[in-house]
Design a protein around this motif. Sequence first.
Motif, mmCIF file in Angstrom:
data_model
loop_
_atom_site.group_PDB
_atom_site.id
_atom_site.type_symbol
_atom_site.label_atom_id
_atom_site.label_comp_id
_atom_site.label_asym_id
_atom_site.label_seq_id
_atom_site.Cartn_x
_atom_site.Cartn_y
_atom_site.Cartn_z
ATOM 1 N N VAL A 1 0.218 1.209 -4.186
ATOM 2 C CA VAL A 1 0.880 0.426 -5.233
ATOM 3 C C VAL A 1 0.445 -1.034 -5.157
ATOM 4 O O VAL A 1 0.182 -1.691 -6.172
ATOM 5 C CB VAL A 1 2.402 0.561 -5.114
ATOM 6 N N THR A 2 0.363 -1.570 -3.938
ATOM 7 C CA THR A 2 -0.058 -2.971 -3.773
ATOM 8 C C THR A 2 -1.491 -3.174 -4.276
ATOM 9 O O THR A 2 -1.792 -4.165 -4.958
ATOM 10 C CB THR A 2 0.053 -3.359 -2.293
ATOM 11 N N THR A 3 -2.367 -2.214 -3.970
ATOM 12 C CA THR A 3 -3.759 -2.328 -4.425
ATOM 13 C C THR A 3 -3.839 -2.306 -5.953
ATOM 14 O O THR A 3 -4.560 -3.104 -6.569
ATOM 15 C CB THR A 3 -4.587 -1.179 -3.841
ATOM 16 N N ILE A 4 -3.105 -1.395 -6.587
ATOM 17 C CA ILE A 4 -3.123 -1.300 -8.050
ATOM 18 C C ILE A 4 -2.557 -2.561 -8.680
ATOM 19 O O ILE A 4 -3.087 -3.081 -9.676
ATOM 20 C CB ILE A 4 -2.342 -0.061 -8.506
ATOM 21 N N ALA A 5 -1.484 -3.102 -8.079
ATOM 22 C CA ALA A 5 -0.870 -4.315 -8.631
ATOM 23 C C ALA A 5 -1.831 -5.501 -8.563
ATOM 24 O O ALA A 5 -1.924 -6.300 -9.500
ATOM 25 C CB ALA A 5 0.425 -4.614 -7.888
#
Length: 808
Positions: free
Chosen positions: A323-327
């Motif tokens: 999720v952090t990477t996509i954000a």
Amino acid sequence: MKTHSRTYFTRLLMFSLLIGSIPVIVVGMISYYQASTIVQDKVNRSSMSTLQQTQLRVEQILKTIDHSVTQYISSPLVVNAMSLPYSGGHYQVYNEMYQSMVRSQTFELTIHNMTVVNLNGRWGVDNSNIFTFDDLKNPGQLLRYEELPSFSLWVTDENSDPPTISLVKKIPLNSLKANGLAIVTIAESELSRLLSGDNRIGSILMLDKDYRLLSRSGPEQPGLEQLSAEVQRRGEMPVQSRQMAQSGQFNVELDGDNTSVIMRKSSYNGWTYVSAISIQDITRDSRSIGWVTLIACLLMVLVTGGLALFGSQTFYKPVRKLVTTIADRFGEPPEEARTDEFALIGHRLQSMLQTESRLSAQVTGQIRELKQFFVRKLIEGGEKEPELTARLKEYGYPVDWEWHAALAVQIDSLEDSRYDERDRDLLLFAISNIVGELIPAEERLDPVLLEQSQITLVGGAAADDGERKSRLFAMAGLISRTVRQYLELPVSIGISRPQQRLADASISSEQALEALRYRVRIGPESILFIDDVRPARMAASAFPHRAAKELYDAVKLAEWQRMDELLERCIGLIFKEQADWRQYQLSVVRLYTMLTELGQSDGRADGADMFDRTDATDQMGRTDRTDRTDDTDRLGKIDRTERSENSSTSIGALSSHQEKQLFDKLLDLKSQEEIRLWFRHTVIVPVMQKLEQERKSHAKQISDRVTEMIHLRYDTELTLEGCAAQLNYHPNHLGPLFSREKGISFSEYLQQYRLQMAKQWLVETDMKIGDIASRLTYTNTQNFIRFFRRMEDMTPGQYREQHTRGRS
């Protein structure tokens, strides 16, 4: 981006806690519930509720079975089958009944077996097979249900082991006289399974309407016969106290054991449901069990909570990282993607897949368009030979062809089909797809559309002329049959001469299109090879002068039947001889020019100038043709001359746009029948109607002038010959013309008008009868009197006296 939401982690933790704690809590609640049954009234209410739920569950299953069977036997399939005898010819009906019967029996319905019996045909169907009464060892076991007093009834089979319960329905419904029976059997084990669903202590019994034991749950209960007798006694109480006895709770001693009994009477089928619980079992060790269970449950919940927290954190780490990477990569997500972490991941993944699909579709479409553009450019002669091999390799086309040819497909006609002109482009596109499917990719380039034609370049390895021609005709025949089969359209196909150099594809396509022009002579749905239809030498003009002159005269004289015969003959003569397609067009244009000139004339010309001009044009066509190119140029020049002349003299009443549309339509006609119908309805019928109208107008003018002469010169020696001489017409022409217009001959009209003037003078003047006769050119007064009496049934004197007296 705000991605600090831990919604998924919270859900994961809660789910882990629930999945570990719920079993513990359920066990604890059950144990505590058993301990709390010390108070008997609470136990009785709980048992009553349990018994009621059991009854509802069982009756729901029974009613569902009843409804399902009712629907099945009410179906047209079953109703119609009841009138059928047992025969091999009806096997499909039996099989459909069997399949429908099996589909109607779901696992939840607990059906052991279902049987449908045709009493008249003496056959039946059950879960196992299709049978006849002769196949049964004991058919009376089934036939005894025919005598049941009701058309739908639950019955108990006392002779079966284990005992079974059956639902019997008569077919048709609501009829005591049955043509057939539907028998649904439920095993006792299934009833026992239904009864044991909510039973935690004691036993639950099910008694039929005669108080026979149907099924029970729980351990073996002592004193069952005593319990059944007590329940029967209470069920057979007097009417005023039966309602209270049939549903309630009572205690009874069974084999020395004090037992709490709860009973319920079913209003659906008359069965009785009984719950029997030993009071000793209710009160045993309830307190100690409750405390021990509570402590054990608390400890297990604490352990489960710790394990759930540790496991949730471990499983959530990769999700949080993703999720952090996509954000960081895509920025702020839309509102609908913020519900939890997986919603965000799914939204981003879906976006990437959609983008990939769009890019792939765009690339595929552009490659297809580039390939078709290359083929179109090749057909139009825009590709250079040095670059041709590289371009073929680039687009994946074969480069080892040693010959090629062009196939040109055109739709013959959209008349009498389910399509109209708006669909033509779409139909050509469909034909292009059909061609692409029928011809292998290694033997063709991509089919392309060129104006109103579909062109395909085909080729292959070296072969002799016969093999190549056979292969081309086979391809064309397959295309024509397939289009007729799937699109229901007639098409014609032109085939060029095989060429060795692919750079000559433009020549091949021109030859294929030229071959289609000869379809007008051969007819629709033709396969035209250019070498077969193109004449070796230019023939003399194919224009049928005599037939055209006869057609001209028939149109001029409004001879409708003869016009149709001559038109068909003239068209047939034009296309009778094998000639160049330009000569066919030239002859058709000449015929059109001749007929439209007749329409522009006053209907009295003999057309000599027109035929002189046609003969002069033919004379040009008869000159020696030693060179084919010069001959083609000459025909093209003559064709343009005819068009120009027609435009200026023949159809002057039309606008330039309308004139161009007529010529385009005429030159675009594809069969002799189309040309004949077009000439008849578009040219000849309007011309004949116009000439007929002109004749009628001319005849009316002449008859009006003769009538005027009669009105002015009735008192002279007026004759038809004198009027004809004055009007420059022959009497034999003027007399019938006057009779047609007035419905009366010249002499009769003159006599009637003189009689009218005589009656007017007799009434309005004092002229003597002899003077009236003399003025009306009668040499003898008696002749006038005899004529007057013949016409009026009275003499002139009587007529004057009668009308003078009436006027006074």
